[in-house]
Write a protein that holds these residues in place. Structure first.
Motif, mmCIF file in Angstrom:
data_model
loop_
_atom_site.group_PDB
_atom_site.id
_atom_site.type_symbol
_atom_site.label_atom_id
_atom_site.label_comp_id
_atom_site.label_asym_id
_atom_site.label_seq_id
_atom_site.Cartn_x
_atom_site.Cartn_y
_atom_site.Cartn_z
ATOM 1 N N GLU A 82 -18.363 195.256 72.454
ATOM 2 C CA GLU A 82 -19.346 194.907 71.426
ATOM 3 C C GLU A 82 -20.772 194.821 71.982
ATOM 4 O O GLU A 82 -21.550 193.940 71.632
ATOM 5 N N GLY A 83 -21.110 195.716 72.899
ATOM 6 C CA GLY A 83 -22.454 195.742 73.452
ATOM 7 C C GLY A 83 -22.713 194.754 74.559
ATOM 8 O O GLY A 83 -23.856 194.643 75.031
ATOM 9 N N HIS A 84 -21.698 194.024 75.008
ATOM 10 C CA HIS A 84 -21.865 193.049 76.076
ATOM 11 C C HIS A 84 -21.091 193.492 77.323
ATOM 12 O O HIS A 84 -19.906 193.817 77.233
ATOM 13 N N PRO A 85 -21.740 193.515 78.494
ATOM 14 C CA PRO A 85 -21.022 193.874 79.721
ATOM 15 C C PRO A 85 -20.123 192.724 80.167
ATOM 16 O O PRO A 85 -20.426 191.549 79.929
ATOM 17 N N PHE A 86 -19.028 193.057 80.823
ATOM 18 C CA PHE A 86 -18.160 192.030 81.392
ATOM 19 C C PHE A 86 -17.465 192.573 82.636
ATOM 20 O O PHE A 86 -17.306 193.790 82.796
ATOM 21 N N ILE A 87 -17.082 191.656 83.505
ATOM 22 C CA ILE A 87 -16.361 191.994 84.738
ATOM 23 C C ILE A 87 -15.148 191.077 84.828
ATOM 24 O O ILE A 87 -15.246 189.865 84.586
ATOM 25 N N VAL A 88 -14.008 191.662 85.175
ATOM 26 C CA VAL A 88 -12.776 190.891 85.360
ATOM 27 C C VAL A 88 -12.424 190.869 86.847
ATOM 28 O O VAL A 88 -12.361 191.923 87.496
ATOM 29 N N GLU A 89 -12.230 189.667 87.376
ATOM 30 C CA GLU A 89 -11.746 189.501 88.747
ATOM 31 C C GLU A 89 -10.383 188.822 88.675
ATOM 32 O O GLU A 89 -10.201 187.882 87.891
ATOM 33 N N ALA A 90 -9.454 189.309 89.476
ATOM 34 C CA ALA A 90 -8.098 188.755 89.434
ATOM 35 C C ALA A 90 -7.589 188.497 90.839
ATOM 36 O O ALA A 90 -7.992 189.164 91.798
ATOM 37 N N GLY A 91 -6.717 187.535 90.940
ATOM 38 C CA GLY A 91 -6.043 187.235 92.195
ATOM 39 C C GLY A 91 -4.623 186.784 91.900
ATOM 40 O O GLY A 91 -4.360 186.127 90.889
ATOM 41 N N ILE A 92 -3.701 187.163 92.751
ATOM 42 C CA ILE A 92 -2.311 186.712 92.628
ATOM 43 C C ILE A 92 -1.859 186.221 93.995
ATOM 44 O O ILE A 92 -2.060 186.895 95.010
ATOM 45 N N SER A 93 -1.275 185.037 94.016
ATOM 46 C CA SER A 93 -0.767 184.472 95.264
ATOM 47 C C SER A 93 0.737 184.247 95.155
ATOM 48 O O SER A 93 1.267 184.034 94.061
ATOM 49 N N ILE A 94 1.398 184.299 96.292
ATOM 50 C CA ILE A 94 2.834 184.022 96.366
ATOM 51 C C ILE A 94 3.036 182.850 97.323
ATOM 52 O O ILE A 94 2.535 182.875 98.448
ATOM 53 N N GLY A 95 3.768 181.831 96.868
ATOM 54 C CA GLY A 95 4.007 180.657 97.705
ATOM 55 C C GLY A 95 2.832 179.700 97.678
ATOM 56 O O GLY A 95 1.913 179.813 96.865
ATOM 57 N N GLY A 96 2.852 178.734 98.571
ATOM 58 C CA GLY A 96 1.751 177.782 98.660
ATOM 59 C C GLY A 96 2.201 176.366 98.377
ATOM 60 O O GLY A 96 3.330 176.103 97.939
ATOM 61 N N SER B 192 -14.710 197.209 87.787
ATOM 62 C CA SER B 192 -16.102 197.646 87.601
ATOM 63 C C SER B 192 -16.584 197.122 86.251
ATOM 64 O O SER B 192 -15.780 196.768 85.386
ATOM 65 N N PRO B 193 -17.899 197.020 86.039
ATOM 66 C CA PRO B 193 -18.400 196.506 84.758
ATOM 67 C C PRO B 193 -17.906 197.341 83.580
ATOM 68 O O PRO B 193 -17.920 198.567 83.620
ATOM 69 N N GLN B 194 -17.458 196.652 82.545
ATOM 70 C CA GLN B 194 -17.018 197.298 81.310
ATOM 71 C C GLN B 194 -17.747 196.646 80.137
ATOM 72 O O GLN B 194 -18.489 195.687 80.323
ATOM 73 N N VAL B 195 -17.516 197.146 78.930
ATOM 74 C CA VAL B 195 -18.320 196.719 77.786
ATOM 75 C C VAL B 195 -17.430 196.441 76.584
ATOM 76 O O VAL B 195 -16.460 197.161 76.333
ATOM 77 N N SER C 279 -25.736 197.879 81.359
ATOM 78 C CA SER C 279 -25.377 197.774 82.779
ATOM 79 C C SER C 279 -24.808 196.391 83.073
ATOM 80 O O SER C 279 -25.134 195.400 82.415
ATOM 81 N N GLY C 280 -23.958 196.315 84.098
ATOM 82 C CA GLY C 280 -23.414 195.028 84.516
ATOM 83 C C GLY C 280 -24.210 194.374 85.628
ATOM 84 O O GLY C 280 -23.769 193.390 86.212
ATOM 85 N N ASP C 281 -25.419 194.912 85.917
ATOM 86 C CA ASP C 281 -26.225 194.369 87.021
ATOM 87 C C ASP C 281 -26.670 192.940 86.768
ATOM 88 O O ASP C 281 -26.996 192.214 87.708
#
Length: 615
Positions: A381-395, A376-379, A345-347
């Motif tokens: 080699e037996g280890h859970p992981f979560i990917v968060e991404a963001g993309i910005s334009i300008g700044g 959502s949590p993925q796995v 679980s990714g809890d």
């Protein structure tokens, strides 16, 4: 510096305190450093002995080169061309060493008075008995800074610490005996805590190069402010040269903190033979059945019995786990690698959260638009992981093209970017033009944060994540594509709004000419004598009478045409919204925390905002 900062964040978060961290780097001149260690300055006697010695011939050659450079720059300035800065003069070797006092102060948990020497002056062997998402890479933390201080300057470090409710501040000056791995305490005492402060302040004096690494340090602080918008950082650089002094405050933007990562047990498919031996040594369980059931995740009692039955006649549920032979341990390990287990679980993971990531990007980059996505949590080699991404334009302070910001367990990755899975995915696997994004001309910020109980770093520096793990590579690509789809929707809306504005502007440009033409035609008709037989209906006759009486003027037609253009534009926009299912206002899901335990408030969470209700 990063080891101290990341330790400070962990310390504050462990007691649910919003981090307030001060980092100071003070430049120490050679003369001041010599005074600190009791060394008397000595004038040079034989100049030719030194690495930075310049012979008369070399000096003449350098001056001639500088004169030619100045002449070329003067010509360029006269022709209106760009003028370059003079190249820096470099010595043949390392040159004179530079020393710096690095201080990091936090408002975290602090350290027990008697434990300080061992906590910072002894490199302890780590344990893999439990798994937890951690910021560190090597498990040494501030001890790495202490060891570098010992190697580069030989000076001890100073620690101030106080825990919540303590009426004293612990002060300790110590260094480490690297060969014996024991702390060498110079001074350890208790001092009055007048301000009721709690936390830790660690000060080290090291050799370094501010000029070379200034940009990396500031880049690190900026990225840390992006991924931890709930923290406040105050960074100072102090020098005897006033023009080099620097103070930057990265202000807190929110008080919503991610939960503390939970410790979890190992997944059977993720353990190696050495770890199985370690778990057996440290377990309190007596027999094999209990060991399998309680020391690993996703092994129930019935599942453990089936596994033991599959191991062969030499195994039984009641056999003592500490009596297992080396051959039997190998058999267990082989079965773990081949058998089927439910994914972990990714809890136990603690990602930054879409809300915090979005806030951090907006706070530091001030982009024109931004999109975020959390998988959502993925796995792997037996280890859970979560990917968060963001993309910005300008700044602001963003270069044209792709600007990639990489994070692993909520800390920035600064080096070896080219080989990283995030960089390669952004450069090679995303077709930016299909999302109305110009990869060369637009200012694109790409932010990817990966959290896991095990980050699969590559290289000795642990500064990048390899591109050879399919599960992580696919998750990164998917998260970035979700962000691109959100941005495409926003960009299309923006383009359509611009087209509507252009259409309205073009129509409004013709309104004066059309109104004038209509008015002239009606005036001409009204001036003619009425025919014997009526040619106009009643409404037309009333209009012509109003023209004669000047109740209707050219301005009347202008107003009517302007209102008509506005009405048609609104109806077209509404028709598009109805057909595409896109409303003018974005719709975002809102999530409500479960009401377990005693809460002083309730948070309604969404990727865009958090609404806090206080009863």
């Amino acid at each position: 510096m990063r080891e101290l900062v990341e330790n400070a964040l962990d310390s504050a978060e462990s007691i649910s305190e919003l981090p307030d961290i001060e980092i100071t780097i003070e430049e120490i001149t050679k003369s001041k450093f010599n005074t600190m260690i009791g060394l008397v300055d000595r004038e040079r006697v034989d100049e030719a002995l030194y690495d930075d010695f310049e012979s008369e011939k070399a000096r003449e050659k350098r001056l001639a080169k500088e004169a030619r450079f100045q002449e070329t720059q003067a010509k360029n300035a006269a022709l209106g061309k760009k003028v370059k800065e003079a190249p820096a003069v470099r010595g043949k070797g390392r040159g004179e060493a530079a020393f710096f006092k690095v201080t990091c102060k936090d408002n975290g948990r602090g350290m027990p008075h008697d434990d300080i020497p061992n906590m910072l002056g002894r490199v302890l062997s780590g344990t893999k008995y439990g798994l937890r998402q951690t910021r560190g890479k090597f498990g040494l933390g501030a001890k790495m800074a202490l060891i570098w201080s010992k190697m580069s300057t030989g000076l001890p470090i100073e620690i101030k610490s106080s825990m919540k409710g303590q009426n004293y501040v612990s002060f300790c000056r110590l260094d480490i005996d690297i060969h014996k791995n024991v702390p060498h305490v110079h001074l350890h005492e208790k001092r009055e805590n007048k301000t009721h402060w709690h936390g830790a302040e660690i000060q080290v004096i090291i050799e370094g190069n501010w000029t070379t690494h200034r940009s990396k340090i500031l880049h690190y602080m900026r990225q840390m402010a992006v991924i931890t918008p709930y923290a406040q950082f105050l960074f100072r650089f102090l020098s005897d040269a006033a023009d080099k002094n620097l103070t930057i405050k990265f202000a807190r933007r929110t008080d919503v903190m991610p939960p503390v990562p939970l410790q979890t047990k190992h997944h059977p498919s993720a353990v190696d033979l050495l770890l199985i031996k370690r778990l057996i040594t440290e377990t309190t369980k007596q027999n094999l059945l209990q060991f399998l059931q309680h020391e690993f995740v996703n092994i129930s009692k019935s599942h453990a019995e089936r596994l033991i039955g599959e191991m062969g006649p030499d195994f039984s549920p009641k056999m003592t786990v500490k009596s297992l032979t080396s051959q039997q341990l190998v058999r267990i390990h082989q079965l773990f690698r081949q058998a089927k287990f439910d994914d972990p679980s990714g809890d136990c993971l603690s990602p930054a959260g879409e809300y915090n990531l979005r806030l951090g990007i907006i706070k530091e980059l001030h982009p024109d638009m931004v999109a975020t996505h959390a998988s959502s949590p993925q796995v792997f080699e037996g280890h859970p992981f979560i990917v968060e991404a963001g993309i910005s334009i300008g700044g602001k302070d963003v270069k044209q093209g792709l600007n990639i910001f990489r994070f692993a367990n909520r800390i920035p990755l600064l080096f070896e970017q080219g080989a990283d899975v995030i960089t390669r995915t952004a450069l090679k696997r995303i077709n930016w033009s299909s999302y109305k994004i110009n990869q060369q001309q637009d200012k694109i910020g790409v932010f990817v944060s990966i959290v896991s109980t095990k980050i699969p770093f590559k290289g000795t520096g642990k500064e990048y994540i390899g591109d050879d793990i399919t599960e992580i590579s696919s998750a990164v690509k998917s998260a970035l594509k979700q962000c691109c789809l959100q941005l495409k929707s926003k960009i299309v809306k923006k383009l359509q709004a611009r087209e509507r504005q252009d259409r309205k502007r073009n129509l409004n440009r013709y309104i004066p000419d059309v109104a004038r033409a209509i008015m002239e035609t009606l005036v001409e008709i009204a001036d003619k004598s009425p025919p014997k037989r009526p040619r106009y209906d009643k409404e037309d006759e009333e209009l012509l009478e109003k023209i004669n009486s000047e109740d209707v003027t050219e301005m009347t037609f202008k107003d009517c045409l302007t209102q008509h253009v506005e009405q048609v534009d609104y109806e077209m926009a509404l028709d598009y919204a109805m057909q595409s299912g896109v409303s003018e206002e974005p719709r975002e899901a809102i999530y409500l925390n479960s009401l377990e335990g005693s809460y002083k408030f309730v948070d309604f969470q969404s990727p865009v905002f958090v609404f806090r209700f206080v009863p």
